[in-house]
Design an enzyme around this catalytic site. Structure first.
Site, PDB file in Angstrom:
ATOM      1  N   LYS A  13       0.833  -1.209   0.000  1.00 27.67           N
ATOM      2  CA  LYS A  13       0.000   0.000   0.000  1.00 27.67           C
ATOM      3  C   LYS A  13       0.870   1.263   0.000  1.00 27.67           C
ATOM      4  CE  LYS A  13      -2.135  -1.171   3.806  1.00 27.67           C
ATOM      5  NZ  LYS A  13      -1.464  -2.470   4.039  1.00 27.67           N
ATOM      6  N   ARG A  88      -9.885   0.969   9.007  1.00 28.84           N
ATOM      7  CA  ARG A  88      -9.314  -0.314   9.397  1.00 28.84           C
ATOM      8  C   ARG A  88     -10.402  -1.305   9.814  1.00 28.84           C
ATOM      9  NH1 ARG A  88      -4.092  -1.856  11.291  1.00 28.84           N
ATOM     10  NH2 ARG A  88      -3.341   0.213  10.767  1.00 28.84           N
ATOM     11  N   ARG A 127      11.578  -5.358   5.190  1.00 26.62           N
ATOM     12  CA  ARG A 127      11.225  -3.951   4.961  1.00 26.62           C
ATOM     13  C   ARG A 127      12.038  -2.989   5.821  1.00 26.62           C
ATOM     14  NH1 ARG A 127       4.998  -2.299   5.457  1.00 26.62           N
ATOM     15  NH2 ARG A 127       5.087  -3.266   7.503  1.00 26.62           N
ATOM     16  N   ARG A 161      10.767  -1.304  11.606  1.00 25.93           N
ATOM     17  CA  ARG A 161       9.747  -1.423  12.648  1.00 25.93           C
ATOM     18  C   ARG A 161      10.017  -2.688  13.462  1.00 25.93           C
ATOM     19  NH1 ARG A 161       3.838  -0.584  10.054  1.00 25.93           N
ATOM     20  NH2 ARG A 161       3.384  -1.825  11.898  1.00 25.93           N
ATOM     21  N   ARG A 172      -0.503 -10.127  13.252  1.00 23.76           N
ATOM     22  CA  ARG A 172      -1.048  -8.949  12.558  1.00 23.76           C
ATOM     23  C   ARG A 172      -1.942  -9.377  11.398  1.00 23.76           C
ATOM     24  NH1 ARG A 172       4.340  -6.083  11.241  1.00 23.76           N
ATOM     25  NH2 ARG A 172       3.144  -4.495  10.169  1.00 23.76           N
TER      26      ARG A 172
HETATM   27  P1  ADP Z   1       2.155  -1.849   3.241  1.00 33.43           P
HETATM   28  O1  ADP Z   1       2.176  -0.353   3.189  1.00 33.43           O
HETATM   29  O2  ADP Z   1       0.951  -2.444   2.548  1.00 33.43           O
HETATM   30  O3  ADP Z   1       2.346  -2.426   4.617  1.00 33.43           O
HETATM   31  P2  ADP Z   1       4.766  -1.633   1.886  1.00 33.43           P
HETATM   32  O4  ADP Z   1       4.466  -0.732   0.750  1.00 33.43           O
HETATM   33  O5  ADP Z   1       5.522  -1.074   3.048  1.00 33.43           O
HETATM   34  O6  ADP Z   1       3.413  -2.393   2.376  1.00 33.43           O
HETATM   35  O7  ADP Z   1       5.583  -2.882   1.278  1.00 33.43           O
HETATM   36  C1  ADP Z   1       6.122  -3.881   2.147  1.00 33.43           C
HETATM   37  C2  ADP Z   1       7.557  -4.246   1.725  1.00 33.43           C
HETATM   38  O8  ADP Z   1       7.526  -4.958   0.493  1.00 33.43           O
HETATM   39  C3  ADP Z   1       8.451  -3.047   1.485  1.00 33.43           C
HETATM   40  O9  ADP Z   1       9.755  -3.393   1.925  1.00 33.43           O
HETATM   41  C4  ADP Z   1       8.427  -2.837  -0.018  1.00 33.43           C
HETATM   42  O10 ADP Z   1       9.642  -2.269  -0.495  1.00 33.43           O
HETATM   43  C5  ADP Z   1       8.233  -4.259  -0.523  1.00 33.43           C
HETATM   44  N1  ADP Z   1       7.362  -4.338  -1.697  1.00 33.43           N
HETATM   45  C6  ADP Z   1       6.282  -3.555  -1.983  1.00 33.43           C
HETATM   46  N2  ADP Z   1       5.689  -3.957  -3.136  1.00 33.43           N
HETATM   47  C7  ADP Z   1       6.404  -5.031  -3.557  1.00 33.43           C
HETATM   48  C8  ADP Z   1       6.317  -5.912  -4.704  1.00 33.43           C
HETATM   49  N3  ADP Z   1       5.351  -5.762  -5.636  1.00 33.43           N
HETATM   50  N4  ADP Z   1       7.239  -6.909  -4.819  1.00 33.43           N
HETATM   51  C9  ADP Z   1       8.215  -7.055  -3.892  1.00 33.43           C
HETATM   52  N5  ADP Z   1       8.356  -6.286  -2.801  1.00 33.43           N
HETATM   53  C10 ADP Z   1       7.469  -5.273  -2.634  1.00 33.43           C
END
Ligand code: ADP
Ligand code: ZN
Length: 218
Positions: A13, A88, A127, A161, A172
């Protein structure tokens, strides 16, 4: 364009929201950021939220709803916004509906990112984000172009985090499926839901999202 990004933790997201901001010139409203901004701006609701957070408690629906409402009234939201992390629960979705109606606004669409649980755990475990600008990264899928230096702002400080690990992720995810996933049915029934396959790489998912957004305003 007023939209909600829906999906489990780690579904992308935040990553997709940043790309939508670049392509559509509307702000990204994440609950965490909005809370921090309200506290920093010392608004009435911000003060209430700070007192609750200082006591180590979760901020109530009333406070979150009020913070979102205040944020939507700001001038940069006049062309729309992307909600990420809110609503949420079904209760918050009802509150959002009433709030928008009161402002004479409505949602264009709700984008639901679909990602398998195992991939979610892997994404969240790798992440990390830039401490200065909030740009998101991943140990395997999205490293900074210059090692140790943020692509967006050049900062060299990153954070992880504490709850981004396999054990807490399973809990979660349970909470997500119990409390948040019902929103998929809720918005489907309103004709607003647009599902996007979130299993591809970041650019592929972004294409899917952009396609759905263009359909929604047509
Ligand atoms: P959310 O906001 O839904 O919790 P994030 O945007 O933080 O998710 O993404 C979670 C992790 O996965 C981040 O480290 C991001 O860089 C990685 N990520 C996001 N989209 C993809 C994807 N399509 N393929 C691989 N990794 C991704
Ligand atoms: Zn940065």
């Amino acid at each position: 364009m007023r939209l909600i990004l829906l999906g489990p933790p780690g579904s992308g997201k935040g990553t997709q929201a940043k790309l939508i901001v670049d392509n559509n010139a509307i702000p990204h409203l994440s609950t965490g950021d909005m809370l921090r901004q309200a506290v920093a701006a010392k608004t009435e609701t911000g003060k209430k939220a700070q007192a609750v957070m200082n006591a180590g408690k979760l901020v109530s629906d009333d406070i979150v709803n009020a913070i979102v409402s205040d944020r939507i009234d700001m001038s940069d939201c006049s062309n729309g916004f992307i909600l990420d992390g809110y609503p949420r629960t079904l209760k918050q979705a009802d509150a959002l509906g009433a709030m928008l109606e009161g402002k004479g606004l409505s949602l264009n669409c709700v984008v639901a990112l679909r990602v398998d649980d195992d991939a979610l755990v892997e994404r969240v475990s790798g992440r990390f984000t830039c401490s200065k600008c909030g740009e998101g990264y991943h140990d395997k899928y999205k490293l900074p172009q210059v090692p140790g230096k943020c692509d967006r702002c050049g900062s060299k400080i990153f954070t992880r985090r504490v709850d981004d690990n396999e054990e807490t992720m399973r809990t979660r995810l349970q909470a997500y499926y119990k409390e948040t996933a019902p929103l998929i049915g809720f918005y489907y029934a309103k004709g607003l839901l647009r599902g996007v396959d979130g299993m591809g790489d970041i650019a592929e998912v972004a294409e899917g999202v952009q396609r759905v957004l263009e359909e929604a305003v047509r």
